[in-house]
Write a protein that holds these residues in place. Structure first.
Motif, PDB file in Angstrom:
ATOM      1  N   GLY A  22       0.810  -1.209   0.000  1.00 46.97           N
ATOM      2  CA  GLY A  22       0.000   0.000   0.000  1.00 46.97           C
ATOM      3  C   GLY A  22       0.842   1.257   0.000  1.00 46.97           C
ATOM      4  O   GLY A  22       2.067   1.227   0.129  1.00 46.97           O
ATOM      5  N   ALA A  23       0.161   2.374  -0.125  1.00 48.12           N
ATOM      6  CA  ALA A  23       0.830   3.676  -0.079  1.00 48.12           C
ATOM      7  C   ALA A  23       1.344   3.927   1.339  1.00 48.12           C
ATOM      8  O   ALA A  23       0.711   3.523   2.313  1.00 48.12           O
ATOM      9  CB  ALA A  23      -0.143   4.775  -0.491  1.00 48.12           C
ATOM     10  N   PRO A  24       2.510   4.563   1.483  1.00 49.04           N
ATOM     11  CA  PRO A  24       3.034   4.856   2.817  1.00 49.04           C
ATOM     12  C   PRO A  24       2.051   5.702   3.632  1.00 49.04           C
ATOM     13  O   PRO A  24       1.387   6.580   3.105  1.00 49.04           O
ATOM     14  CB  PRO A  24       4.313   5.645   2.536  1.00 49.04           C
ATOM     15  CG  PRO A  24       4.694   5.286   1.139  1.00 49.04           C
ATOM     16  CD  PRO A  24       3.413   5.008   0.429  1.00 49.04           C
ATOM     17  N   VAL A  25       1.984   5.388   4.935  1.00 48.95           N
ATOM     18  CA  VAL A  25       1.078   6.074   5.860  1.00 48.95           C
ATOM     19  C   VAL A  25       1.909   6.623   7.014  1.00 48.95           C
ATOM     20  O   VAL A  25       2.789   5.939   7.533  1.00 48.95           O
ATOM     21  CB  VAL A  25       0.019   5.083   6.410  1.00 48.95           C
ATOM     22  CG1 VAL A  25      -0.882   5.751   7.425  1.00 48.95           C
ATOM     23  CG2 VAL A  25      -0.787   4.487   5.279  1.00 48.95           C
ATOM     24  N   GLN A  26       1.640   7.872   7.417  1.00 47.82           N
ATOM     25  CA  GLN A  26       2.301   8.456   8.569  1.00 47.82           C
ATOM     26  C   GLN A  26       1.444   8.215   9.803  1.00 47.82           C
ATOM     27  O   GLN A  26       0.261   8.557   9.820  1.00 47.82           O
ATOM     28  CB  GLN A  26       2.496   9.971   8.372  1.00 47.82           C
ATOM     29  CG  GLN A  26       3.470  10.331   7.277  1.00 47.82           C
ATOM     30  CD  GLN A  26       4.902  10.024   7.655  1.00 47.82           C
ATOM     31  OE1 GLN A  26       5.270  10.004   8.830  1.00 47.82           O
ATOM     32  NE2 GLN A  26       5.722   9.760   6.650  1.00 47.82           N
ATOM     33  N   LEU A  27       2.031   7.611  10.839  1.00 49.23           N
ATOM     34  CA  LEU A  27       1.309   7.323  12.077  1.00 49.23           C
ATOM     35  C   LEU A  27       2.236   7.626  13.244  1.00 49.23           C
ATOM     36  O   LEU A  27       3.277   6.981  13.393  1.00 49.23           O
ATOM     37  CB  LEU A  27       0.858   5.861  12.097  1.00 49.23           C
ATOM     38  CG  LEU A  27       0.017   5.422  13.279  1.00 49.23           C
ATOM     39  CD1 LEU A  27      -1.315   6.164  13.292  1.00 49.23           C
ATOM     40  CD2 LEU A  27      -0.220   3.937  13.244  1.00 49.23           C
ATOM     41  N   ASP A  28       1.871   8.604  14.045  1.00 45.78           N
ATOM     42  CA  ASP A  28       2.682   9.029  15.191  1.00 45.78           C
ATOM     43  C   ASP A  28       4.116   9.352  14.788  1.00 45.78           C
ATOM     44  O   ASP A  28       5.079   8.980  15.456  1.00 45.78           O
ATOM     45  CB  ASP A  28       2.688   7.970  16.298  1.00 45.78           C
ATOM     46  CG  ASP A  28       1.320   7.792  16.938  1.00 45.78           C
ATOM     47  OD1 ASP A  28       0.543   8.772  16.948  1.00 45.78           O
ATOM     48  OD2 ASP A  28       1.045   6.683  17.430  1.00 45.78           O
TER      49      ASP A  28
END
Length: 111
Positions: A22-28
């Motif tokens: 998947g597309a990169p996701v920013q989390l914390d």
């Protein structure tokens, strides 16, 4: 029939590696790249008319997505894979069954 085939081609045009990663996701403040097991299939057929039944044709398809985990950067800056434990167990279940049945057959054959 050509219209049905072209609609299938359009529906599965974007299936591939882009579906597994998947597309990169920013989390914390951390960048995560989701990883999944993607599987699909489809088929069709037809039968000519006979004395007992009229001519017919049909088709169908389906698929599933199993989220395996994410790629993330460790504190040292290295990229690591963090597995989804439930999905990994579900993914390994057929392998464990196949190995068990194979061992059972081998042991049963030695008797």
């Amino acid at each position: 029939m050509a219209e049905a085939f072209s609609s299938l081609v359009d529906a599965f045009k974007n299936v591939g590696v882009s579906r597994a990663y998947g597309a990169p996701v920013q989390l914390d403040g951390e960048e995560l790249i989701p990883v999944a097991l993607v599987s699909f299939g489809f088929g069709g057929g037809s039968a000519p008319a006979s004395e007992d039944a009229p001519a017919g044709s049909g088709g169908g398809g389906g698929g599933f997505v199993l989220p395996l985990g994410v790629y993330a950067r460790s504190r040292g800056g290295c990229v690591v894979f963090r597995p989804n434990p439930v999905a990994v167990l579900l993914g390994l279940a057929p392998v464990v069954c196949a190995v068990g049945l194979t061992l059972r057959g081998l042991l049963h054959g030695r008797r």
